[in-house]
Design a protein around this motif. Structure first.
Motif, PDB file in Angstrom:
ATOM      1  N   GLU A 110      -4.564  -1.388  -6.332  1.00 22.57           N
ATOM      2  CA  GLU A 110      -4.182  -0.131  -6.969  1.00 22.57           C
ATOM      3  C   GLU A 110      -3.321   0.736  -6.058  1.00 22.57           C
ATOM      4  OE1 GLU A 110      -4.796   0.814 -10.102  1.00 22.57           O
ATOM      5  OE2 GLU A 110      -5.661  -1.176 -10.461  1.00 22.57           O
ATOM      6  N   HIS A 111      -3.074   0.285  -4.829  1.00 21.38           N
ATOM      7  CA  HIS A 111      -2.293   1.068  -3.864  1.00 21.38           C
ATOM      8  C   HIS A 111      -1.154   0.234  -3.278  1.00 21.38           C
ATOM      9  CE1 HIS A 111      -5.984   3.482  -4.113  1.00 21.38           C
ATOM     10  NE2 HIS A 111      -5.230   4.495  -3.756  1.00 21.38           N
ATOM     11  N   ASP A 112      -0.488  -0.530  -4.135  1.00 21.65           N
ATOM     12  CA  ASP A 112       0.679  -1.308  -3.725  1.00 21.65           C
ATOM     13  C   ASP A 112       0.346  -2.290  -2.610  1.00 21.65           C
ATOM     14  OD1 ASP A 112       3.293  -2.081  -4.050  1.00 21.65           O
ATOM     15  OD2 ASP A 112       4.144  -0.495  -2.797  1.00 21.65           O
ATOM     16  N   PHE A 113      -0.886  -2.770  -2.618  1.00 18.68           N
ATOM     17  CA  PHE A 113      -1.402  -3.736  -1.648  1.00 18.68           C
ATOM     18  C   PHE A 113      -1.359  -3.204  -0.213  1.00 18.68           C
ATOM     19  CE2 PHE A 113      -1.184  -6.286  -5.378  1.00 18.68           C
ATOM     20  CZ  PHE A 113      -2.335  -7.040  -5.274  1.00 18.68           C
ATOM     21  N   ARG A 114      -1.531  -1.911  -0.104  1.00 21.47           N
ATOM     22  CA  ARG A 114      -1.839  -1.290   1.181  1.00 21.47           C
ATOM     23  C   ARG A 114      -3.356  -1.160   1.281  1.00 21.47           C
ATOM     24  NH1 ARG A 114       2.838   3.183   0.120  1.00 21.47           N
ATOM     25  NH2 ARG A 114       4.521   2.188   1.314  1.00 21.47           N
ATOM     26  N   ILE A 115      -3.889  -1.493   2.433  1.00 17.83           N
ATOM     27  CA  ILE A 115      -5.332  -1.395   2.644  1.00 17.83           C
ATOM     28  C   ILE A 115      -5.693   0.057   2.948  1.00 17.83           C
ATOM     29  CG2 ILE A 115      -7.263  -2.055   4.135  1.00 17.83           C
ATOM     30  CD1 ILE A 115      -6.403  -4.301   2.309  1.00 17.83           C
ATOM     31  N   VAL A 116      -6.493   0.636   2.075  1.00 15.43           N
ATOM     32  CA  VAL A 116      -7.020   1.980   2.314  1.00 15.43           C
ATOM     33  C   VAL A 116      -8.195   1.850   3.266  1.00 15.43           C
ATOM     34  CG1 VAL A 116      -7.975   4.051   1.249  1.00 15.43           C
ATOM     35  CG2 VAL A 116      -6.256   2.689   0.020  1.00 15.43           C
ATOM     36  N   GLU A 117      -8.199   2.647   4.340  1.00 14.06           N
ATOM     37  CA  GLU A 117      -9.151   2.435   5.432  1.00 14.06           C
ATOM     38  C   GLU A 117     -10.417   3.285   5.346  1.00 14.06           C
ATOM     39  OE1 GLU A 117      -8.916   0.297   7.995  1.00 14.06           O
ATOM     40  OE2 GLU A 117      -6.863  -0.414   7.739  1.00 14.06           O
ATOM     41  N   HIS A 118     -10.307   4.532   4.898  1.00 14.46           N
ATOM     42  CA  HIS A 118     -11.386   5.496   5.118  1.00 14.46           C
ATOM     43  C   HIS A 118     -11.924   6.066   3.806  1.00 14.46           C
ATOM     44  CE1 HIS A 118      -9.872   5.229   9.170  1.00 14.46           C
ATOM     45  NE2 HIS A 118      -8.730   5.785   8.840  1.00 14.46           N
ATOM     46  N   PHE A 119     -13.261   6.016   3.669  1.00 16.72           N
ATOM     47  CA  PHE A 119     -13.944   6.511   2.480  1.00 16.72           C
ATOM     48  C   PHE A 119     -15.239   7.211   2.909  1.00 16.72           C
ATOM     49  CE2 PHE A 119     -11.768   2.556   1.635  1.00 16.72           C
ATOM     50  CZ  PHE A 119     -11.135   2.733   0.412  1.00 16.72           C
ATOM     51  N   ASP A 120     -15.754   8.084   2.027  1.00 17.19           N
ATOM     52  CA  ASP A 120     -17.115   8.546   2.255  1.00 17.19           C
ATOM     53  C   ASP A 120     -18.071   7.595   1.533  1.00 17.19           C
ATOM     54  OD1 ASP A 120     -17.228   9.247  -0.465  1.00 17.19           O
ATOM     55  OD2 ASP A 120     -16.983  11.390  -0.102  1.00 17.19           O
ATOM     56  N   ARG A 121     -19.354   7.903   1.588  1.00 15.29           N
ATOM     57  CA  ARG A 121     -20.327   6.968   1.023  1.00 15.29           C
ATOM     58  C   ARG A 121     -20.306   6.923  -0.498  1.00 15.29           C
ATOM     59  NH1 ARG A 121     -25.770   8.363   4.194  1.00 15.29           N
ATOM     60  NH2 ARG A 121     -26.693   7.043   2.563  1.00 15.29           N
ATOM     61  N   ASN A 122     -19.604   7.859  -1.120  1.00 14.41           N
ATOM     62  CA  ASN A 122     -19.425   7.831  -2.573  1.00 14.41           C
ATOM     63  C   ASN A 122     -18.106   7.167  -2.958  1.00 14.41           C
ATOM     64  OD1 ASN A 122     -21.864   9.245  -3.204  1.00 14.41           O
ATOM     65  ND2 ASN A 122     -20.857  11.149  -2.570  1.00 14.41           N
ATOM     66  N   TRP A 123     -17.417   6.609  -1.982  1.00 12.96           N
ATOM     67  CA  TRP A 123     -16.162   5.892  -2.169  1.00 12.96           C
ATOM     68  C   TRP A 123     -15.005   6.798  -2.578  1.00 12.96           C
ATOM     69  CZ3 TRP A 123     -15.463   1.334  -0.043  1.00 12.96           C
ATOM     70  CH2 TRP A 123     -16.616   0.615   0.311  1.00 12.96           C
ATOM     71  N   THR A 124     -15.087   8.039  -2.127  1.00 14.19           N
ATOM     72  CA  THR A 124     -13.946   8.946  -2.227  1.00 14.19           C
ATOM     73  C   THR A 124     -13.009   8.662  -1.064  1.00 14.19           C
ATOM     74  OG1 THR A 124     -15.288  10.658  -3.269  1.00 14.19           O
ATOM     75  CG2 THR A 124     -13.196  11.363  -2.251  1.00 14.19           C
ATOM     76  N   ILE A 125     -11.722   8.466  -1.334  1.00 16.64           N
ATOM     77  CA  ILE A 125     -10.754   8.193  -0.275  1.00 16.64           C
ATOM     78  C   ILE A 125     -10.567   9.435   0.583  1.00 16.64           C
ATOM     79  CG2 ILE A 125      -8.343   7.589   0.221  1.00 16.64           C
ATOM     80  CD1 ILE A 125      -8.327   6.034  -2.417  1.00 16.64           C
TER      81      ILE A 125
END
Length: 424
Positions: free
Chosen positions: A219-234
């Motif tokens: 969903e992000h142009d195949f960029r790896i999103v690195e950081h989230f909180d425990r509720n999976w908020t970016i």
């Protein structure tokens, strides 16, 4: 099919490919042994520590858990190839992991951060798995213990990922979910599946990959999103004030895009080799991750090399080039070349090694520069000294080995040395 054959990558690039060239393979072997020889100086009375840029041990050096685990793993791979000096160093690492570096009161391992981190524990498991394949005393018990820790403390069955970190007494779970720790957990999960003959670990690896790649990166142009909180908020502004953090930098890391790429290839190969079935999106996602990493990271500031990080606008954030990112790109290019036979990956494979040879290999002081700056001059902005063997050494092995099984298991089979593994 013969034991050790690459069941998913039967396509061998035709004449002219470096990875099928005996001369190139000799060059890789020579480079790998030079890396192993250099890092022997990192041995301390307890475990291993970080060498400086000249290859000397600083007077104030202390044992480092991650360095110790990575060295133990790397020298176990050397031991499986019959390389002199490797076995004593594996045993030295195991002594530290079983002894002083372990938290004998609460369980788990001390990594110097004041936390019990999934990232560090993944490398303890990797070291234990490789040392066990190499038949070293104490490795079996260590492997059994770390597997229990991973399963009972870090693995989140509901989420299908690893929890990030805890206080030393396993209280105070961190309000964070990170791609980096989970990426290395994919690697170690595949190792555990092969070493323990435990398919559940491949299932866990697939669940991690599905979330971070198939559901999020796609969903992000195949960029790896690195950081989230425990509720999976970016957490888009995570560590915005520390863009050059060595583990959790701000933004996104193109070197991780390509690292996830080859992990997908290896997991696909492992699943199919065991007759477990692999999702049909795995190869396509691996290719898209590699292309995204090279698109966003390679030569984006005008100079060759894969930059450390990019911001959310896709522009370079930290222009330094970490050696490990180039090494992971090599492994990914080689894997994609074997998997598809496409010449674009041969071109990338050669381009990456040309870059490493001219800018990263340190012929004056030995080993590789851990990083270079945007002008490709040696730098220590992100990392101090030359603490790392693991990424560089593996990049000299992976091009000439099949995608599956786990490196140590493959070396055991191809070299016809090492004991028969059994259940823990």
């Amino acid at each position: 099919m013969a034991d050790g054959a690459d069941v998913i990558a039967p396509i061998a690039p035709k004449g002219g490919s470096w990875i099928t060239s005996a001369r190139h393979r000799r060059w890789l072997s020579d480079q790998g042994q030079r890396l192993l020889d250099f890092s022997k100086e990192s041995r301390l009375p307890v475990g291993f520590g970080s060498l400086d840029t000249t290859g000397r041990m600083p007077d104030d050096a202390t044992p480092d858990l991650v360095v110790t685990a990575r060295m133990t793993h790397s020298y176990a791979l050397g031991a499986l190839q019959g390389l002199p000096g490797a076995v004593p160093l594996v045993d030295h690492g195991l002594e530290a992991l079983i002894g002083p570096l372990k938290d004998h009161e609460n369980g788990g391992w001390h990594d110097g951060s004041g936390r019990k981190q999934a990232y560090a524990h993944a490398f303890v498991a990797l070291a234990a798995a490789s040392a066990h394949v190499a038949g070293r005393p104490g490795a079996k018990a260590l492997l059994k213990e770390i597997v229990t820790i991973l399963e009972t403390r870090f693995w989140s069955e509901d989420e299908g990922v690893m929890r990030e970190s805890f206080a030393p007494d396993w209280s105070d779970e961190e309000d964070y979910r990170g791609a980096n720790a989970n990426m290395h957990s994919v690697e170690v999960s595949m190792a555990l599946a092969d070493v323990l003959d435990a398919p559940v670990w491949r299932e866990r690896a697939l669940r991690i990959v599905t979330r971070f790649v198939h559901e999020i990166a796609a969903e992000h142009d195949f960029r790896i999103v690195e950081h989230f909180d425990r509720n999976w908020t970016i957490l888009k502004d995570y560590n915005e004030d520390k863009p050059d953090d060595d583990l959790r930098p701000y933004g996104m890391t193109p070197g991780h895009f390509v690292e996830w790429s080859h992990l997908l290839l290896k997991l696909e190969a492992a699943l199919l080799a065991q007759g477990e079935g692999a999702p049909d999106w795995m190869l396509g996602h691996a290719e898209k991750l590699f292309r995204a990493g090279m698109r966003d990271g390679w030569k984006t500031d005008g100079n060759p090399g894969l930059v450390y990080t990019i911001g959310w606008d896709g522009r370079p954030s930290v222009k330094n080039r970490a050696h490990w990112a180039q090494a992971e790109a090599i492994t990914a290019a080689a894997g994609l070349l074997k998997r598809t036979g496409r010449t674009e990956y041969e071109r990338w494979y050669r381009t990456l090694w040309d870059y490493l040879d001219l800018h990263v290999i340190d012929r004056r002081c030995g080993s590789w520069h851990n990083e270079v700056d945007g002008e490709n001059a040696p730098s220590e902005r992100i990392y101090r000294g030359k603490p790392d063997l693991y990424h560089a050494y593996q990049s000299t092995l992976t091009p000439v080995l099949p995608l599956a099984p786990f490196l140590a298991v493959m070396l055991e089979r191809t070299e016809a040395i090492g004991p028969v593994r059994g259940d823990l």
